[in-house]
Write a protein that holds these residues in place. Structure first.
Motif, PDB file in Angstrom:
ATOM      1  N   THR A  22       0.887  -1.292  -0.048  1.00 13.56           N
ATOM      2  CA  THR A  22       0.003  -0.049  -0.074  1.00 13.56           C
ATOM      3  C   THR A  22       0.954   1.307  -0.087  1.00 13.56           C
ATOM      4  OG1 THR A  22      -0.294   0.058   2.362  1.00 13.56           O
ATOM      5  CG2 THR A  22      -1.898  -1.174   1.402  1.00 13.56           C
ATOM      6  N   VAL A  23       0.235   2.306  -0.175  1.00 13.59           N
ATOM      7  CA  VAL A  23       0.853   3.728  -0.245  1.00 13.59           C
ATOM      8  C   VAL A  23       1.288   4.013   0.960  1.00 13.59           C
ATOM      9  CG1 VAL A  23       0.605   6.153  -0.709  1.00 13.59           C
ATOM     10  CG2 VAL A  23      -0.406   4.448  -2.389  1.00 13.59           C
ATOM     11  N   GLU A  24       0.560   3.850   2.094  1.00 13.02           N
ATOM     12  CA  GLU A  24       0.720   4.248   3.589  1.00 13.02           C
ATOM     13  C   GLU A  24       2.037   3.233   3.995  1.00 13.02           C
ATOM     14  OE1 GLU A  24      -3.784   5.178   3.078  1.00 13.02           O
ATOM     15  OE2 GLU A  24      -2.311   3.930   2.243  1.00 13.02           O
ATOM     16  N   GLU A  25       1.961   2.191   3.607  1.00 16.92           N
ATOM     17  CA  GLU A  25       3.007   1.548   4.095  1.00 16.92           C
ATOM     18  C   GLU A  25       4.361   1.982   3.589  1.00 16.92           C
ATOM     19  OE1 GLU A  25       1.891  -3.301   5.131  1.00 16.92           O
ATOM     20  OE2 GLU A  25       1.279  -2.564   3.163  1.00 16.92           O
ATOM     21  N   LYS A  26       4.309   2.273   2.341  1.00 22.59           N
ATOM     22  CA  LYS A  26       5.696   2.644   1.680  1.00 22.59           C
ATOM     23  C   LYS A  26       6.061   4.019   2.340  1.00 22.59           C
ATOM     24  CE  LYS A  26       4.736   0.798  -2.957  1.00 22.59           C
ATOM     25  NZ  LYS A  26       6.028  -0.058  -2.893  1.00 22.59           N
ATOM     26  N   LEU A  27       5.105   4.988   2.549  1.00 25.05           N
ATOM     27  CA  LEU A  27       5.365   6.263   3.363  1.00 25.05           C
ATOM     28  C   LEU A  27       5.741   5.897   4.705  1.00 25.05           C
ATOM     29  CD1 LEU A  27       2.651   8.589   1.790  1.00 25.05           C
ATOM     30  CD2 LEU A  27       4.938   8.405   0.972  1.00 25.05           C
ATOM     31  N   PHE A  28       5.267   5.075   5.433  1.00 28.54           N
ATOM     32  CA  PHE A  28       5.641   4.681   6.846  1.00 28.54           C
ATOM     33  C   PHE A  28       7.045   4.035   6.866  1.00 28.54           C
ATOM     34  CE2 PHE A  28       5.178   2.177  10.497  1.00 28.54           C
ATOM     35  CZ  PHE A  28       4.452   3.046  11.358  1.00 28.54           C
ATOM     36  N   ALA A  29       7.372   3.194   5.813  1.00 25.91           N
ATOM     37  CA  ALA A  29       8.416   2.544   5.891  1.00 25.91           C
ATOM     38  C   ALA A  29       9.556   3.354   5.978  1.00 25.91           C
ATOM     39  CB  ALA A  29       8.513   1.362   4.789  1.00 25.91           C
ATOM     40  N   LEU A  30       9.596   4.668   5.197  1.00 30.32           N
ATOM     41  CA  LEU A  30      10.801   5.661   4.949  1.00 30.32           C
ATOM     42  C   LEU A  30      11.411   6.028   6.305  1.00 30.32           C
ATOM     43  CD1 LEU A  30       9.625   7.931   1.833  1.00 30.32           C
ATOM     44  CD2 LEU A  30      11.401   6.030   2.245  1.00 30.32           C
ATOM     45  N   ASN A  31      10.446   5.832   7.189  1.00 27.99           N
ATOM     46  CA  ASN A  31      10.945   6.656   8.798  1.00 27.99           C
ATOM     47  C   ASN A  31      11.278   5.316   9.697  1.00 27.99           C
ATOM     48  OD1 ASN A  31      10.532   9.347   8.003  1.00 27.99           O
ATOM     49  ND2 ASN A  31       8.548   8.597   8.065  1.00 27.99           N
ATOM     50  N   LEU A  32      11.320   4.144   9.274  1.00 24.36           N
ATOM     51  CA  LEU A  32      11.504   3.271  10.371  1.00 24.36           C
ATOM     52  C   LEU A  32      12.810   2.945  10.630  1.00 24.36           C
ATOM     53  CD1 LEU A  32       9.206   0.001   8.942  1.00 24.36           C
ATOM     54  CD2 LEU A  32       8.558   1.894  10.705  1.00 24.36           C
TER      55      LEU A  32
END
Length: 546
Positions: A57-67
């Motif tokens: 998903t889009v949100e997971e991609k954006l979320f993963a950038l900051n992990l």
């Protein structure tokens, strides 16, 4: 017993997992990998990028950038209306943009609109525009405020947009489906490579025992941009590509000479601040909105009033171009992120936007085509793509207002303004896949069928993008420690308990998911019908696997 063992051995031989054709004529050897530290890190990065692209998903991609960072990335923060002296070359470099300043005729060819239709419509809408501008400038009683001029400009822009939409919607149906955003949240987050290391980074590498060549190795910087558009128009279809074949200078071979190399330390040269925060990319709306492509964006230029006059008119024009490039790239980068692309996975088709910068009297029109988002590491220097920005010289809508009369009214500016509304969005080629890096059934978190995972990801994504500070202050070295323990080691008998004494840095080493999950009281834990082990005391988490 002996008969049983004999039967067991026979059974094992018969159903052995070893294939009969164990040997082949041509030997196959594993690849020989370069064991140097540089190549090992490169392979680790590529493996991580691959995992990132496989997220659904889009949100997971954006979320993963900051992990990777619990307290956020150390970002170079850029804000609209804040432009240091001679900032344009740096803006071109960090966005890989080729700027072309053209005349009215060539601008219309690149835009591919019927200018005669625009001029005819300009005569019909002229009266309504003049009445609207007069009402906003002279017909309203306003309370004195330090930013009164900005409020006036915003009201003029909103009124002009409202009049043009009302006048043109009856004849052009695509404007009926347009969504209008007022002062939306515009943010973009991307990575740019090939910067010279700062003095602090160089010294840190020296302390690690690296040689001069390794100490001078180029570094990457994360960039966080904050835009302040006045009005944005969005549509469910994208704008057509620019007719760049009319730009003879753009038809030359792509090379690093197109984009200036401005890779000096940005803090040392321009005083750009670095802040630690979570990277966010928002093009004015949340993921999942049907109208996901930009049509037109209005921006104000009130900062030019307070700009030092000794900079000169040429530098003022260059600051306008820097504003055009940053605002357009930031908006399109956010749109590309919602299609599944990122700073690691390059776009597979161009994105186009239209930009207007004005104070109600002066208008700067520009077109921007996003051709690449991969600007990290070697891509910032060897990328065979370049983004294109086409602008026209700033023109005046009118010279002055005497009484209720406009002196020097310019119909060509109105025609240019109308051409941005008449540029109709349309479908691209049928075989073009708009979201190649997204799962066909789970493009957004709202599409996830597992309720518990869907609710958790939605809540955590919004919390991350709120950028609220952590409940505990970030780690820091106190002044007395820096004096008596770091700079002058005068306390050798103290116990080494602090992170800097143990050669670790929580700001850089701690991951986003390294925390204790929420505790579930016993009475609220899910009940199990059969014994399958102790029930978990902690809530389940669904962090993306990258």
């Amino acid at each position: 017993m002996a008969a049983y063992l004999k039967l067991f051995r026979s059974f094992n031989r018969r159903f052995s997992s070893v294939a009969n054709n164990e040997y082949i004529n041509i030997p196959e050897y594993p690849p020989i990998l370069d064991g140097s530290l540089k190549e090992v890190k490169r392979r680790e990065r590529e493996s991580k990028y691959k995992k990132y692209n496989e997220l659904h998903t889009v949100e997971e991609k954006l979320f993963a950038l900051n992990l990777d960072k619990y307290y956020g990335w150390k970002c170079m923060v850029l804000k609209e209306h804040v432009y240091p002296y001679q900032f344009l070359p740096f803006v071109k470099f960090i966005t890989r943009t080729y700027l072309v300043d053209v005349n009215k005729e060539l601008f219309c060819k690149v835009q591919n609109v019927d200018i005669e239709e625009c001029r005819e419509a300009a005569q019909n809408v002229k009266k309504y525009l003049q009445e609207t501008i007069l009402f906003e400038l002279k017909g309203k009683t306003r309370i004195e405020h330090p930013k009164e001029q900005d409020f006036v400009v915003n009201d003029v822009i909103e009124s002009i947009n409202s009049i043009l939409l009302s006048f043109l919607s009856s004849q052009h149906s695509h404007l009926l489906d347009t969504v209008v955003d007022y002062e939306p949240r515009l943010e973009a987050f991307w990575k740019v490579g090939s910067f010279n290391p700062s003095d602090a980074v160089y010294k840190e590498r020296q302390d690690e025992g690296l040689d001069a060549e390794e100490c001078s190795e180029l570094v990457d910087h994360w960039i966080q941009y904050f835009g302040t558009p006045v009005v944005q128009l969005r549509h469910r279809l994208p704008l057509p590509q620019l007719e760049t074949q009319h730009l003879t200078c753009y038809n030359q071979p792509q090379s690093t000479m197109i984009v200036p190399l401005e890779n000096s330390d940005p803090f040392l040269k321009y005083g750009i601040p670095f802040e630690r925060r979570n990277g966010t990319s928002i093009p004015g709306h949340w993921p999942g909105d049907e109208n996901e492509f930009g049509l037109l964006s209005y921006h104000s230029q009130g900062y030019l009033v307070d700009r030092p006059p000794h900079f000169g008119n040429k530098e003022h024009v260059e600051s306008l171009f820097a504003q055009v490039i940053l605002s357009s790239y930031g908006w399109l980068h956010g749109q590309a992120s919602y299609q599944g692309f990122s700073t690691f996975s390059d776009v597979t088709y161009p994105f186009v936007s239209q930009n207007i910068i004005t104070d109600g009297r002066q208008f700067t029109f520009s077109l921007y085509q996003l051709n690449t988002t991969a600007l990290h590491s070697q891509n910032s220097m060897n990328n065979n793509r370049a983004n294109v920005c086409v602008t026209m010289p700033t023109s005046l809508l009118y010279e002055e207002i005497r009484g209720n009369e406009f002196i020097g009214w310019n119909d060509d500016v109105v025609a240019s303004l109308l051409s941005f509304y008449l540029n109709k969005p349309k479908n691209r080629e049928k075989e073009l896949e708009f979201k190649p890096y997204l799962h066909p059934e789970e493009k957004y978190v709202a599409d996830i069928k597992d309720k518990e995972r869907r609710v958790w990801l939605h809540k955590q994504f919004r919390h991350m993008y709120s950028n609220r500070p952590r409940h505990r202050l970030p780690y820091e070295i106190y002044d007395w420690e820096r004096i008596y323990k770091v700079k002058f080691p005068t306390r050798p008998l103290d116990a080494r308990l602090r992170p800097f004494e143990l050669d670790c840095n929580p700001l850089e080493d701690r991951k986003y998911n390294e925390h204790m999950p929420p505790y579930i009281p016993k009475q609220f834990r899910p009940k199990k019908k059969h014994w399958t082990g102790w029930r978990s005391k902690f809530a389940k988490t669904y962090y993306p696997d990258v």
